[in-house]
Write a protein that holds these residues in place. Structure first.
Motif, PDB file in Angstrom:
ATOM      1  N   ALA A   1      -5.754  20.794  15.953  1.00 49.08           N
ATOM      2  CA  ALA A   1      -7.153  21.037  16.308  1.00 49.08           C
ATOM      3  C   ALA A   1      -7.262  22.298  17.146  1.00 49.08           C
ATOM      4  O   ALA A   1      -8.157  23.131  16.928  1.00 49.08           O
ATOM      5  CB  ALA A   1      -7.727  19.837  17.057  1.00 49.08           C
ATOM      6  N   TRP A   2      -6.364  22.487  18.103  1.00 47.86           N
ATOM      7  CA  TRP A   2      -6.398  23.669  18.962  1.00 47.86           C
ATOM      8  C   TRP A   2      -6.166  24.929  18.130  1.00 47.86           C
ATOM      9  O   TRP A   2      -6.876  25.926  18.289  1.00 47.86           O
ATOM     10  CB  TRP A   2      -5.349  23.568  20.069  1.00 47.86           C
ATOM     11  N   GLN A   3      -5.182  24.896  17.241  1.00 42.37           N
ATOM     12  CA  GLN A   3      -4.863  26.068  16.419  1.00 42.37           C
ATOM     13  C   GLN A   3      -6.022  26.434  15.502  1.00 42.37           C
ATOM     14  O   GLN A   3      -6.330  27.617  15.324  1.00 42.37           O
ATOM     15  CB  GLN A   3      -3.598  25.823  15.606  1.00 42.37           C
ATOM     16  N   GLN A   4      -6.673  25.431  14.926  1.00 43.33           N
ATOM     17  CA  GLN A   4      -7.815  25.717  14.061  1.00 43.33           C
ATOM     18  C   GLN A   4      -8.978  26.280  14.867  1.00 43.33           C
ATOM     19  O   GLN A   4      -9.680  27.181  14.413  1.00 43.33           O
ATOM     20  CB  GLN A   4      -8.233  24.459  13.303  1.00 43.33           C
ATOM     21  N   GLY A   5      -9.195  25.759  16.063  1.00 43.22           N
ATOM     22  CA  GLY A   5     -10.233  26.297  16.935  1.00 43.22           C
ATOM     23  C   GLY A   5      -9.920  27.721  17.361  1.00 43.22           C
ATOM     24  O   GLY A   5     -10.801  28.586  17.401  1.00 43.22           O
ATOM     25  N   PHE A   6      -8.654  27.986  17.669  1.00 40.32           N
ATOM     26  CA  PHE A   6      -8.221  29.325  18.052  1.00 40.32           C
ATOM     27  C   PHE A   6      -8.504  30.319  16.929  1.00 40.32           C
ATOM     28  O   PHE A   6      -9.052  31.400  17.161  1.00 40.32           O
ATOM     29  CB  PHE A   6      -6.731  29.315  18.393  1.00 40.32           C
TER      30      PHE A   6
ATOM     31  N   GLY B   1     -14.435  34.941  15.002  1.00 38.39           N
ATOM     32  CA  GLY B   1     -15.840  35.060  15.365  1.00 38.39           C
ATOM     33  C   GLY B   1     -16.744  34.075  14.664  1.00 38.39           C
ATOM     34  O   GLY B   1     -17.940  34.315  14.522  1.00 38.39           O
ATOM     35  N   LYS B   2     -16.188  32.961  14.214  1.00 37.74           N
ATOM     36  CA  LYS B   2     -16.998  31.950  13.535  1.00 37.74           C
ATOM     37  C   LYS B   2     -17.863  31.197  14.543  1.00 37.74           C
ATOM     38  O   LYS B   2     -17.632  31.253  15.743  1.00 37.74           O
ATOM     39  CB  LYS B   2     -16.096  30.988  12.771  1.00 37.74           C
ATOM     40  N   ALA B   3     -18.851  30.483  14.037  1.00 38.96           N
ATOM     41  CA  ALA B   3     -19.784  29.748  14.891  1.00 38.96           C
ATOM     42  C   ALA B   3     -19.118  28.528  15.515  1.00 38.96           C
ATOM     43  O   ALA B   3     -18.296  27.860  14.883  1.00 38.96           O
ATOM     44  CB  ALA B   3     -20.997  29.313  14.080  1.00 38.96           C
ATOM     45  N   LEU B   4     -19.491  28.237  16.749  1.00 38.40           N
ATOM     46  CA  LEU B   4     -18.945  27.098  17.478  1.00 38.40           C
ATOM     47  C   LEU B   4     -19.297  25.775  16.809  1.00 38.40           C
ATOM     48  O   LEU B   4     -18.522  24.826  16.859  1.00 38.40           O
ATOM     49  CB  LEU B   4     -19.457  27.121  18.919  1.00 38.40           C
ATOM     50  N   ASP B   5     -20.429  25.710  16.139  1.00 36.82           N
ATOM     51  CA  ASP B   5     -20.848  24.446  15.530  1.00 36.82           C
ATOM     52  C   ASP B   5     -20.115  24.120  14.230  1.00 36.82           C
ATOM     53  O   ASP B   5     -20.418  23.133  13.571  1.00 36.82           O
ATOM     54  CB  ASP B   5     -22.354  24.416  15.317  1.00 36.82           C
ATOM     55  N   LEU B   6     -19.099  24.906  13.873  1.00 35.79           N
ATOM     56  CA  LEU B   6     -18.291  24.620  12.686  1.00 35.79           C
ATOM     57  C   LEU B   6     -17.127  23.675  12.977  1.00 35.79           C
ATOM     58  O   LEU B   6     -16.310  23.425  12.093  1.00 35.79           O
ATOM     59  CB  LEU B   6     -17.742  25.923  12.093  1.00 35.79           C
TER      60      LEU B   6
ATOM     61  N   ASP C   1     -10.184  30.168  23.716  1.00 39.54           N
ATOM     62  CA  ASP C   1      -9.011  31.032  23.854  1.00 39.54           C
ATOM     63  C   ASP C   1      -9.005  32.099  22.763  1.00 39.54           C
ATOM     64  O   ASP C   1      -8.660  33.257  23.003  1.00 39.54           O
ATOM     65  CB  ASP C   1      -7.718  30.224  23.794  1.00 39.54           C
ATOM     66  N   GLY C   2      -9.382  31.707  21.552  1.00 36.45           N
ATOM     67  CA  GLY C   2      -9.444  32.658  20.446  1.00 36.45           C
ATOM     68  C   GLY C   2     -10.522  33.701  20.648  1.00 36.45           C
ATOM     69  O   GLY C   2     -10.338  34.870  20.304  1.00 36.45           O
ATOM     70  N   GLN C   3     -11.657  33.302  21.214  1.00 29.70           N
ATOM     71  CA  GLN C   3     -12.727  34.260  21.496  1.00 29.70           C
ATOM     72  C   GLN C   3     -12.297  35.263  22.551  1.00 29.70           C
ATOM     73  O   GLN C   3     -12.730  36.406  22.521  1.00 29.70           O
ATOM     74  CB  GLN C   3     -13.977  33.539  21.987  1.00 29.70           C
ATOM     75  N   ALA C   4     -11.457  34.833  23.455  1.00 30.63           N
ATOM     76  CA  ALA C   4     -10.986  35.724  24.508  1.00 30.63           C
ATOM     77  C   ALA C   4     -10.043  36.789  23.942  1.00 30.63           C
ATOM     78  O   ALA C   4      -9.816  37.817  24.558  1.00 30.63           O
ATOM     79  CB  ALA C   4     -10.271  34.936  25.598  1.00 30.63           C
ATOM     80  N   LYS C   5      -9.498  36.531  22.753  1.00 30.54           N
ATOM     81  CA  LYS C   5      -8.578  37.477  22.123  1.00 30.54           C
ATOM     82  C   LYS C   5      -9.048  37.710  20.686  1.00 30.54           C
ATOM     83  O   LYS C   5      -8.404  37.262  19.737  1.00 30.54           O
ATOM     84  CB  LYS C   5      -7.169  36.903  22.141  1.00 30.54           C
ATOM     85  N   PRO C   6     -10.177  38.408  20.485  1.00 31.82           N
ATOM     86  CA  PRO C   6     -10.697  38.622  19.143  1.00 31.82           C
ATOM     87  C   PRO C   6      -9.846  39.603  18.339  1.00 31.82           C
ATOM     88  O   PRO C   6      -9.116  40.416  18.908  1.00 31.82           O
ATOM     89  CB  PRO C   6     -12.090  39.195  19.384  1.00 31.82           C
ATOM     90  N   LEU C   7      -9.961  39.507  17.042  1.00 34.41           N
ATOM     91  CA  LEU C   7      -9.277  40.456  16.163  1.00 34.41           C
ATOM     92  C   LEU C   7      -9.930  41.825  16.301  1.00 34.41           C
ATOM     93  O   LEU C   7     -11.130  41.942  16.519  1.00 34.41           O
ATOM     94  CB  LEU C   7      -9.377  39.996  14.710  1.00 34.41           C
ATOM     95  N   ARG C   8      -9.127  42.871  16.176  1.00 36.79           N
ATOM     96  CA  ARG C   8      -9.665  44.219  16.214  1.00 36.79           C
ATOM     97  C   ARG C   8      -9.499  44.847  14.841  1.00 36.79           C
ATOM     98  O   ARG C   8      -8.507  44.607  14.166  1.00 36.79           O
ATOM     99  CB  ARG C   8      -8.925  45.133  17.188  1.00 36.79           C
ATOM    100  N   LEU C   9     -10.465  45.630  14.466  1.00 39.37           N
ATOM    101  CA  LEU C   9     -10.344  46.407  13.243  1.00 39.37           C
ATOM    102  C   LEU C   9      -9.550  47.651  13.559  1.00 39.37           C
ATOM    103  O   LEU C   9      -9.800  48.338  14.550  1.00 39.37           O
ATOM    104  CB  LEU C   9     -11.720  46.801  12.696  1.00 39.37           C
TER     105      LEU C   9
END
Length: 54
Positions: free
Chosen positions: A5-10, A16-21, A38-46
């Motif tokens: 669950a944590w990994q999928q949330g990360f 940048g997906k919606a929290l309600d997913l 935690d994933g939002q704190a480290k977003p992917l960069r282009l």
């Protein structure tokens, strides 16, 4: 702790997906949300215009 669950949330947070997913119910919701934050704190960069050295 449900690490799946944590990994999928990360991953959702990084992408940048919606929290309600969140697909979980009960206690696993909190693990998914923690991973998401935690994933939002480290977003992917282009990365573009980056020279590639052979």
């Amino acid at each position: 702790m449900n690490t799946i669950a944590w990994q999928q949330g990360f991953a959702a947070g990084r992408l940048g997906k919606a929290l309600d997913l969140c697909p979980y119910f009960g206690c696993a919701v909190w693990e998914w949300i923690c991973g998401y934050l935690d994933g939002q704190a480290k977003p992917l960069r282009l990365v573009h215009d980056h020279a590639v050295n052979p």
